[in-house]
Design a protein around this motif. Structure first.
Motif, PDB file in Angstrom:
ATOM      1  N   GLY A   1       0.576  -1.141   0.016  1.00 24.12           N
ATOM      2  CA  GLY A   1      -0.147  -0.135  -0.303  1.00 24.12           C
ATOM      3  C   GLY A   1       0.827   1.539  -0.017  1.00 24.12           C
ATOM      4  O   GLY A   1       0.559   2.571  -0.788  1.00 24.12           O
TER       5      GLY A   1
ATOM      6  N   THR B   1      -8.757   0.974  -5.634  1.00 25.81           N
ATOM      7  CA  THR B   1      -8.702   0.692  -4.188  1.00 25.81           C
ATOM      8  C   THR B   1     -10.233   0.955  -3.560  1.00 25.81           C
ATOM      9  O   THR B   1     -10.210   0.487  -2.734  1.00 25.81           O
ATOM     10  CB  THR B   1      -7.611   2.048  -3.607  1.00 25.81           C
ATOM     11  OG1 THR B   1      -7.112   3.408  -4.301  1.00 25.81           O
ATOM     12  CG2 THR B   1      -6.319   1.200  -4.299  1.00 25.81           C
ATOM     13  N   ASN B   2     -10.621   2.462  -4.070  1.00 24.18           N
ATOM     14  CA  ASN B   2     -11.513   2.854  -3.778  1.00 24.18           C
ATOM     15  C   ASN B   2     -12.835   1.448  -3.738  1.00 24.18           C
ATOM     16  O   ASN B   2     -13.911   1.371  -2.825  1.00 24.18           O
ATOM     17  CB  ASN B   2     -12.395   3.909  -4.173  1.00 24.18           C
ATOM     18  CG  ASN B   2     -11.182   5.063  -4.284  1.00 24.18           C
ATOM     19  OD1 ASN B   2     -10.763   5.372  -2.937  1.00 24.18           O
ATOM     20  ND2 ASN B   2     -11.394   6.133  -4.711  1.00 24.18           N
ATOM     21  N   THR B   3     -12.851   1.194  -4.773  1.00 23.34           N
ATOM     22  CA  THR B   3     -13.568  -0.673  -4.778  1.00 23.34           C
ATOM     23  C   THR B   3     -13.756  -0.978  -3.560  1.00 23.34           C
ATOM     24  O   THR B   3     -14.135  -1.914  -2.601  1.00 23.34           O
ATOM     25  CB  THR B   3     -13.555  -0.405  -6.493  1.00 23.34           C
ATOM     26  OG1 THR B   3     -14.134   0.068  -7.142  1.00 23.34           O
ATOM     27  CG2 THR B   3     -14.999  -1.948  -6.342  1.00 23.34           C
ATOM     28  N   LEU B   4     -12.075  -1.387  -3.834  1.00 16.61           N
ATOM     29  CA  LEU B   4     -11.836  -2.523  -2.710  1.00 16.61           C
ATOM     30  C   LEU B   4     -11.976  -1.511  -1.231  1.00 16.61           C
ATOM     31  O   LEU B   4     -12.388  -2.801  -0.387  1.00 16.61           O
ATOM     32  CB  LEU B   4     -10.409  -2.737  -2.780  1.00 16.61           C
ATOM     33  CG  LEU B   4     -10.110  -3.875  -4.223  1.00 16.61           C
ATOM     34  CD1 LEU B   4      -8.158  -3.679  -4.468  1.00 16.61           C
ATOM     35  CD2 LEU B   4     -10.613  -4.849  -4.112  1.00 16.61           C
ATOM     36  N   TYR B   5     -11.623  -0.873  -1.454  1.00 14.55           N
ATOM     37  CA  TYR B   5     -12.305  -0.518   0.550  1.00 14.55           C
ATOM     38  C   TYR B   5     -13.454  -0.412   0.577  1.00 14.55           C
ATOM     39  O   TYR B   5     -13.973  -0.409   1.659  1.00 14.55           O
ATOM     40  CB  TYR B   5     -11.455   1.069   0.414  1.00 14.55           C
ATOM     41  CG  TYR B   5     -11.484   1.801   1.823  1.00 14.55           C
ATOM     42  CD1 TYR B   5     -11.158   1.379   2.706  1.00 14.55           C
ATOM     43  CD2 TYR B   5     -12.341   2.919   2.205  1.00 14.55           C
ATOM     44  CE1 TYR B   5     -10.752   1.918   4.504  1.00 14.55           C
ATOM     45  CE2 TYR B   5     -12.155   3.016   3.331  1.00 14.55           C
ATOM     46  CZ  TYR B   5     -12.192   2.550   4.375  1.00 14.55           C
ATOM     47  OH  TYR B   5     -12.097   3.449   5.560  1.00 14.55           O
TER      48      TYR B   5
ATOM     49  N   THR C   1      -4.979   2.968 -10.360  1.00 12.33           N
ATOM     50  CA  THR C   1      -5.416   2.396  -8.793  1.00 12.33           C
ATOM     51  C   THR C   1      -6.111   3.017  -7.858  1.00 12.33           C
ATOM     52  O   THR C   1      -6.006   2.410  -7.376  1.00 12.33           O
ATOM     53  CB  THR C   1      -3.890   3.360  -8.327  1.00 12.33           C
ATOM     54  OG1 THR C   1      -2.517   2.454  -8.985  1.00 12.33           O
ATOM     55  CG2 THR C   1      -3.040   2.745  -6.620  1.00 12.33           C
ATOM     56  N   THR C   2      -6.357   4.772  -7.908  1.00  9.84           N
ATOM     57  CA  THR C   2      -7.343   5.047  -7.422  1.00  9.84           C
ATOM     58  C   THR C   2      -8.618   4.619  -7.485  1.00  9.84           C
ATOM     59  O   THR C   2      -9.036   4.183  -6.173  1.00  9.84           O
ATOM     60  CB  THR C   2      -7.557   6.619  -7.809  1.00  9.84           C
ATOM     61  OG1 THR C   2      -6.124   7.477  -7.955  1.00  9.84           O
ATOM     62  CG2 THR C   2      -8.075   7.371  -6.563  1.00  9.84           C
TER      63      THR C   2
ATOM     64  N   THR D   1      -3.234   2.169   0.690  1.00  6.33           N
ATOM     65  CA  THR D   1      -2.815   3.786  -0.699  1.00  6.33           C
ATOM     66  C   THR D   1      -3.370   4.843  -0.679  1.00  6.33           C
ATOM     67  O   THR D   1      -2.883   5.334  -0.920  1.00  6.33           O
ATOM     68  CB  THR D   1      -3.310   1.921  -1.279  1.00  6.33           C
ATOM     69  OG1 THR D   1      -2.820   1.488  -1.345  1.00  6.33           O
ATOM     70  CG2 THR D   1      -2.939   2.936  -3.148  1.00  6.33           C
ATOM     71  N   SER D   2      -5.080   4.478  -0.311  1.00  5.56           N
ATOM     72  CA  SER D   2      -5.406   5.478   0.006  1.00  5.56           C
ATOM     73  C   SER D   2      -4.722   6.470   0.972  1.00  5.56           C
ATOM     74  O   SER D   2      -4.425   7.579   0.312  1.00  5.56           O
ATOM     75  CB  SER D   2      -6.820   5.645   0.315  1.00  5.56           C
ATOM     76  OG  SER D   2      -7.702   4.960  -1.049  1.00  5.56           O
TER      77      SER D   2
ATOM     78  N   ALA E   1      -5.985  -1.220   0.306  1.00 10.69           N
ATOM     79  CA  ALA E   1      -7.057  -0.126   0.110  1.00 10.69           C
ATOM     80  C   ALA E   1      -6.768   0.878   0.810  1.00 10.69           C
ATOM     81  O   ALA E   1      -6.594   2.307   0.773  1.00 10.69           O
ATOM     82  CB  ALA E   1      -8.506  -0.285  -0.359  1.00 10.69           C
ATOM     83  N   GLU E   2      -6.745   1.256   2.191  1.00 14.47           N
ATOM     84  CA  GLU E   2      -6.615   1.764   3.045  1.00 14.47           C
ATOM     85  C   GLU E   2      -5.726   2.472   3.280  1.00 14.47           C
ATOM     86  O   GLU E   2      -4.883   3.933   3.208  1.00 14.47           O
ATOM     87  CB  GLU E   2      -6.707   1.212   4.205  1.00 14.47           C
ATOM     88  CG  GLU E   2      -7.669   2.352   5.413  1.00 14.47           C
ATOM     89  CD  GLU E   2      -7.469   1.651   6.782  1.00 14.47           C
ATOM     90  OE1 GLU E   2      -8.228   2.459   7.768  1.00 14.47           O
ATOM     91  OE2 GLU E   2      -7.936   0.534   7.065  1.00 14.47           O
TER      92      GLU E   2
END
Length: 317
Positions: A115, A138-142, A134-135, A200-201, A197-198
Motif C-alpha cells: 500500500g 482501491t476505492n472499489t476494494l475499500y 490505482t485510485t 494506498t489511499s 486499499a486503506e
C-alpha cells in the motif's frame, strides 16, 4: 529527551492508564447489567448438583462492591469457566491468540508494504494513468466488506483450503509450516485487500498534500534531483499519517477479524468471539472484550509515541 518530549510521553502514558482503568471498570459492570439469569445461563445443558447452584447463587449475591474489588485486584483470574466450552476462559483465549496474530499480522505486513509503495507511485505522478487506475481500484476494494471478499475468494479459488489452519495428519516442522501457509492464502488475501486499499489511499493523499509545501520547491531550487526530493523530503513526511494508521490497525491484531475468521473457520480470537456471541457465553465475552480493549489502548499509545519520534514538533504542542 527534552522537557517537552518527556511531558508529552508522560501525558500519553497517563491517558492510556486512565483509559485502561475505565475499560476494566466498564467491563465489570457491563455484563452484570445485561438482562436474564446468569446462573440459569451458566447451568443450561449441564447436570449440576443443587449444592453447586446454591454456591453459585451465593457468590452472585455477594455485595457488588466486594465483587468489584475482587475483580479489580485480578481481572485476568482464570477460575471462571466458559459456559460453552466448560473450560477456564483465559485458557481458551490464550490458545487463540497466536492464530489471530499470525493471520492479521501477516495481512497487515503485506498490505502496508504494498500500500505504501502504490500510494507513493500514484501520488507522486497524480493524474496519470497509473494514478487513475490505482485510485479507482482501491476505492472499489475499500468499499467491499471483508466477509464478502472472503466468500468471493472461496468461489473464485476453490483449489485453496476453504477452512481451518492445518490439515489433519500433517507432521514434521517444514510440512506443518507449508501446510499452514497454504491454509493462510485465502484469509490473508481477504484481509490484505481491504487494508491495502486503506493504506494506498492514505499514503497517496498525504503525499499529494506534501507536494504543495514550499520546502520541496526550495529543495528543487537547490538543484536536488526529483528522486532525491521524493526520497529524502516528500516521502518521509508523507509517511507519518500512514505509519500512525498502521500502528492503530495493529491494535486490532489482538481482536482479530471476526468475519474473516468465521468465513474460513480460522481458530483465532475472531472465531472465538463469534462462538461466544452465539451462546451467549457471558464469561468468555467479558474476557475477550477486555483483551481487545487492552490491545487497542496499548497500540494507540505506541502510535502516539512513534509519531513523536518521527515528528518531534508533535511533542512540543
Amino acid at each position: 529527551m527534552t522537557t517537552g518530549t518527556r511531558g508529552y510521553v508522560i501525558r500519553k502514558i497517563g491517558w492510556s492508564l486512565g483509559t485502561l482503568l475505565f475499560v476494566v471498570v466498564f467491563n465489570f459492570f457491563l455484563f452484570r447489567l445485561l438482562p436474564g439469569d446468569p446462573i440459569g445461563l451458566y447451568s443450561r445443558g449441564r447436570n449440576m448438583a443443587p449444592e453447586q447452584l446454591i454456591k453459585l447463587r451465593a457468590e452472585l449475591n455477594r455485595p457488588i462492591g466486594a465483587q468489584f474489588l475482587e475483580y479489580l485486584s485480578n481481572p485476568f483470574a482464570s477460575t471462571i469457566n466458559s459456559v460453552r466450552f466448560n473450560r477456564p476462559v483465559w485458557e481458551l483465549v490464550a490458545e487463540r491468540v497466536w492464530p489471530t496474530v499470525l493471520l492479521v499480522g501477516t495481512a497487515i505486513l503485506i498490505a502496508s508494504v504494498a500500500g505504501v509503495w502504490l500510494g507513493i507511485r500514484s501520488g507522486w505522478r497524480r493524474g496519470g494513468t497509473f494514478d487513475r487506475v490505482t485510485t479507482g481500484v482501491t476505492n472499489t476494494l475499500y468499499a467491499m466488506p471483508e466477509f464478502w471478499v472472503g466468500m468471493v475468494l472461496l468461489i473464485a479459488l476453490p483449489f485453496f483450503p476453504s477452512g481451518g489452519i492445518s490439515t489433519p495428519g500433517v507432521t514434521g516442522f517444514l510440512d506443518t509450516v507449508l501446510d499452514t501457509a497454504w491454509h493462510m492464502v485465502l484469509p490473508v488475501t481477504a484481509l490484505a485487500i481491504v487494508y491495502l486499499a486503506e493504506y494506498t489511499s492514505i499514503m497517496r493523499a498525504s503525499l499529494v498534500d506534501e507536494l504543495r509545501q514550499d520546502y520541496l520547491q526550495l529543495a528543487r531550487a537547490k538543484g536536488l534531483r526529483e528522486d532525491l526530493v521524493r526520497r529524502r523530503h516528500a516521502v518521509p513526511n508523507a509517511l507519518l499519517p500512514t505509519m500512525t494508521l498502521i500502528f492503530l490497525n495493529l491494535g486490532f491484531v489482538i481482536g482479530g477479524a471476526i468475519t474473516v475468521e468465521t468465513v474460513y473457520s480460522w481458530p483465532g480470537l475472531g472465531l472465538l468471539s463469534y462462538e461466544a456471541l452465539r451462546g451467549p457465553d457471558i464469561p468468555l465475552l467479558q474476557a475477550v472484550f477486555l483483551l481487545f480493549s487492552i490491545g487497542v489502548v496499548v497500540f494507540t499509545l505506541l502510535a502516539d509515541l512513534l509519531y513523536a519520534v518521527l515528528d518531534p514538533r508533535v511533542s512540543t504542542q
